[in-house]
Design an enzyme around this catalytic site. Structure first.
Site, PDB file in Angstrom:
ATOM      1  N   PHE A 177       0.863  -1.192   0.000  1.00  0.00           N
ATOM      2  CA  PHE A 177       0.000   0.000   0.000  1.00  0.00           C
ATOM      3  C   PHE A 177       0.897   1.239   0.000  1.00  0.00           C
ATOM      4  O   PHE A 177       0.802   2.104   0.864  1.00  0.00           O
ATOM      5  CB  PHE A 177      -0.942   0.013   1.219  1.00  0.00           C
ATOM      6  CG  PHE A 177      -1.701  -1.268   1.429  1.00  0.00           C
ATOM      7  CD1 PHE A 177      -2.867  -1.518   0.717  1.00  0.00           C
ATOM      8  CD2 PHE A 177      -1.254  -2.235   2.323  1.00  0.00           C
ATOM      9  CE1 PHE A 177      -3.587  -2.701   0.909  1.00  0.00           C
ATOM     10  CE2 PHE A 177      -1.958  -3.417   2.510  1.00  0.00           C
ATOM     11  CZ  PHE A 177      -3.130  -3.656   1.812  1.00  0.00           C
ATOM     12  N   ASP A 195       1.098  -1.125  -4.923  1.00  0.00           N
ATOM     13  CA  ASP A 195      -0.137  -0.359  -4.745  1.00  0.00           C
ATOM     14  C   ASP A 195      -1.051  -0.681  -5.925  1.00  0.00           C
ATOM     15  O   ASP A 195      -0.581  -1.033  -7.009  1.00  0.00           O
ATOM     16  CB  ASP A 195       0.138   1.149  -4.684  1.00  0.00           C
ATOM     17  CG  ASP A 195      -0.991   1.912  -3.998  1.00  0.00           C
ATOM     18  OD1 ASP A 195      -0.861   2.257  -2.807  1.00  0.00           O
ATOM     19  OD2 ASP A 195      -2.041   2.156  -4.656  1.00  0.00           O
ATOM     20  N   SER A 196      -2.364  -0.558  -5.705  1.00  0.00           N
ATOM     21  CA  SER A 196      -3.304  -0.836  -6.795  1.00  0.00           C
ATOM     22  C   SER A 196      -3.540   0.395  -7.668  1.00  0.00           C
ATOM     23  O   SER A 196      -4.208   0.319  -8.690  1.00  0.00           O
ATOM     24  CB  SER A 196      -4.633  -1.327  -6.211  1.00  0.00           C
ATOM     25  OG  SER A 196      -5.116  -0.390  -5.284  1.00  0.00           O
ATOM     26  N   ASP A 248       0.604  -0.645   5.280  1.00  0.00           N
ATOM     27  CA  ASP A 248      -0.116   0.598   5.634  1.00  0.00           C
ATOM     28  C   ASP A 248      -1.392   0.698   4.802  1.00  0.00           C
ATOM     29  O   ASP A 248      -1.499   1.538   3.903  1.00  0.00           O
ATOM     30  CB  ASP A 248       0.794   1.811   5.398  1.00  0.00           C
ATOM     31  CG  ASP A 248       0.135   3.117   5.817  1.00  0.00           C
ATOM     32  OD1 ASP A 248      -0.756   3.079   6.686  1.00  0.00           O
ATOM     33  OD2 ASP A 248       0.512   4.171   5.273  1.00  0.00           O
ATOM     34  N   CYS A 285      -5.663   2.490  10.322  1.00  0.00           N
ATOM     35  CA  CYS A 285      -6.228   3.827  10.551  1.00  0.00           C
ATOM     36  C   CYS A 285      -7.749   3.710  10.668  1.00  0.00           C
ATOM     37  O   CYS A 285      -8.470   4.668  10.428  1.00  0.00           O
ATOM     38  CB  CYS A 285      -5.812   4.793   9.448  1.00  0.00           C
ATOM     39  SG  CYS A 285      -6.258   4.231   7.806  1.00  0.00           S
TER      40      CYS A 285
END
Ligand code: SAH
Length: 396
Positions: A227, A249-250, A300, A340
């Site tokens: 991420f 990451d996407s 993350d 988060c």
């Protein structure tokens, strides 16, 4: 001013300075109020509790501006609150040399629904409540005055606005954005910030201190950054002496910025960085199948649990990525893992990570408990919210 009368006993959380009035706490509204209007909040017995912004469409019917019943909610009030928030950051030694700083963190700065981040000469503001929306001009004027910035760009395109009956709003609300790409320097590394098309306000400032720690731990290690967004952790790892950094990451556009960020820092060895556009859940399995291993892994993810109602499904997702994280670690390796999610507290998060370690069959200990940087304070009486929590765990 209209009066918001609470049900018996419902003043208790406000007396502890919790800033929200939920629908179930409201007995009645005496008088008329439009969304965002200021209302006087009173207990069942008439005791004044403070002044709040009225949000008739939201389950959070009112957000407190002040717990002092006599404080006027006017232009001067916002100018003062904004100036105080900016001054808190200006005098904090950890933030003294930072060009990217969060200036206003919503409820924690006494400004529910207001986020403001400074990136060099530009301030990005995000308004997410009816009250904040109503006072846009005062908030923007306060930011301009307190910072002397050249431009304020609004990024009020968060989904949570829908809960308040508000549509998206973006664009310059003061000055003009510079022609060239905006950059900041974080822990000695230059990073591009796309305030127009980037996620949220453009950059995840809350992870600044944790990215620095990653740089310190990365020396001589092979690193996997899951991420990665625009490569914040990856670049700190490269700067810290990582032997290789694989980042996943996407989002293709985020990875484009990440590659540009490496180019912005000629001191870094770009040959050590590998970027992969993929779904992390699938990529972790593929890496395992290929027999790849790493010495330092960062996880993350975006918030899997926006509220407590999503906690179960989110817990399974956290368990999954942490399990694979542990499985991909070399002996002595370190997992830096974050959440988060407002719906998942630190205690539950630690339990999930402990369960993942046990399922992976590794012996693990916590090196560091990790939280957000100093410009992301959490109000003492604010139990909800997307606050960041993390663990750096080393295996045997
Ligand atoms: N660590 C970053 C911030 C991460 S934000 C930093 O320091 O700046 C979360 C990121 O996860 C976003 O960039 C988003 O594009 C990405 N993302 C969300 N779901 C994903 C998935 N299933 N697989 C891969 N990336 C994903």
């Amino acid at each position: 001013m209209s009066k918001l009368v609470l049900n018996p006993g419902k003043e208790r959380s406000l007396l502890r300075r919790h800033p929200w009035v939920f629908a179930g706490s409201v007995a009645r509204l005496e008088g008329r109020a439009r969304p965002g209007d200021t209302v006087e909040v009173v207990a069942d017995d008439g005791r004044p509790l403070g002044r709040a912004a009225w949000s008739p469409e939201s389950q959070i019917r009112a957000r407190m501006w002040t717990f002092a019943p006599d404080t006027s909610i006017d232009h001067a009030f916002f100018k003062r609150r904004v100036a105080e928030s900016v001054a808190r950051r200006a005098t904090h030694p950890l933030l003294a040399n930072e060009s990217g700083v969060r200036l206003i963190h919503g409820e924690s700065d006494g400004l529910p629904g207001v986020i403001a981040d400074r990136f060099g000469d530009v301030v990005v503001v995000q308004l997410t409540s009816a009250g904040a929306e109503k006072w846009r001009d005062a908030i923007v004027a306060g930011l301009v005055q307190a910072t002397g910035c050249k431009a304020v760009y609004e990024r009020s395109d968060s989904d949570v606005r829908k809960l308040e009956g508000l549509g998206p709003q973006t664009g310059c609300v003061f000055g003009e954005l510079p022609q060239d790409a905006l950059t900041i320097v974080e822990n000695g590394v230059r990073m591009e910030v796309d305030v127009v098309a980037g996620h949220k306000t453009g950059f995840y400032l809350d992870q600044r201190d944790n990215r620095r720690l990653t740089g310190l731990l990365a020396d001589g290690r092979s690193v996997l950054n899951c991420f990665c967004y625009t490569g914040g952790f990856s670049l700190q790892a490269l700067a810290g002496g990582a032997t290789s950094v694989l980042s996943i990451d996407s989002s293709g556009p985020a990875l484009d910025v990440a590659r540009r960020n490496v180019a912005l820092n000629p001191q870094l060895d770009a040959g050590r960085a590998e970027w992969m556009e993929a779904d992390v859940f699938a990529a972790l399995r593929a890496l395992k199948a290929e027999g790849r291993t790493f010495d330092l892994i960062v996880l993350d993810p975006p918030k899997f649990a926006p509220s407590a109602a999503h906690a179960d499904r989110a817990a399974r997702a956290y368990k999954d990525i942490n399990l694979f994280g542990f499985r991909l670690l070399n002996p002595g390796g370190i997992l830096m893992t974050y959440s988060c999610s407002g719906g998942i507290g630190l205690e539950l998060f630690q339990k999930i990570v402990a369960g993942a370690a046990s399922d992976a069959g590794v012996d693990a200990r916590i090196l560091h408990r990790l939280s957000a940087a100093a410009d992301h304070p959490i109000g003492l009486a604010v139990p909800e919210g997307e606050y960041l929590k993390g663990l750096a765990v080393q295996i045997g």
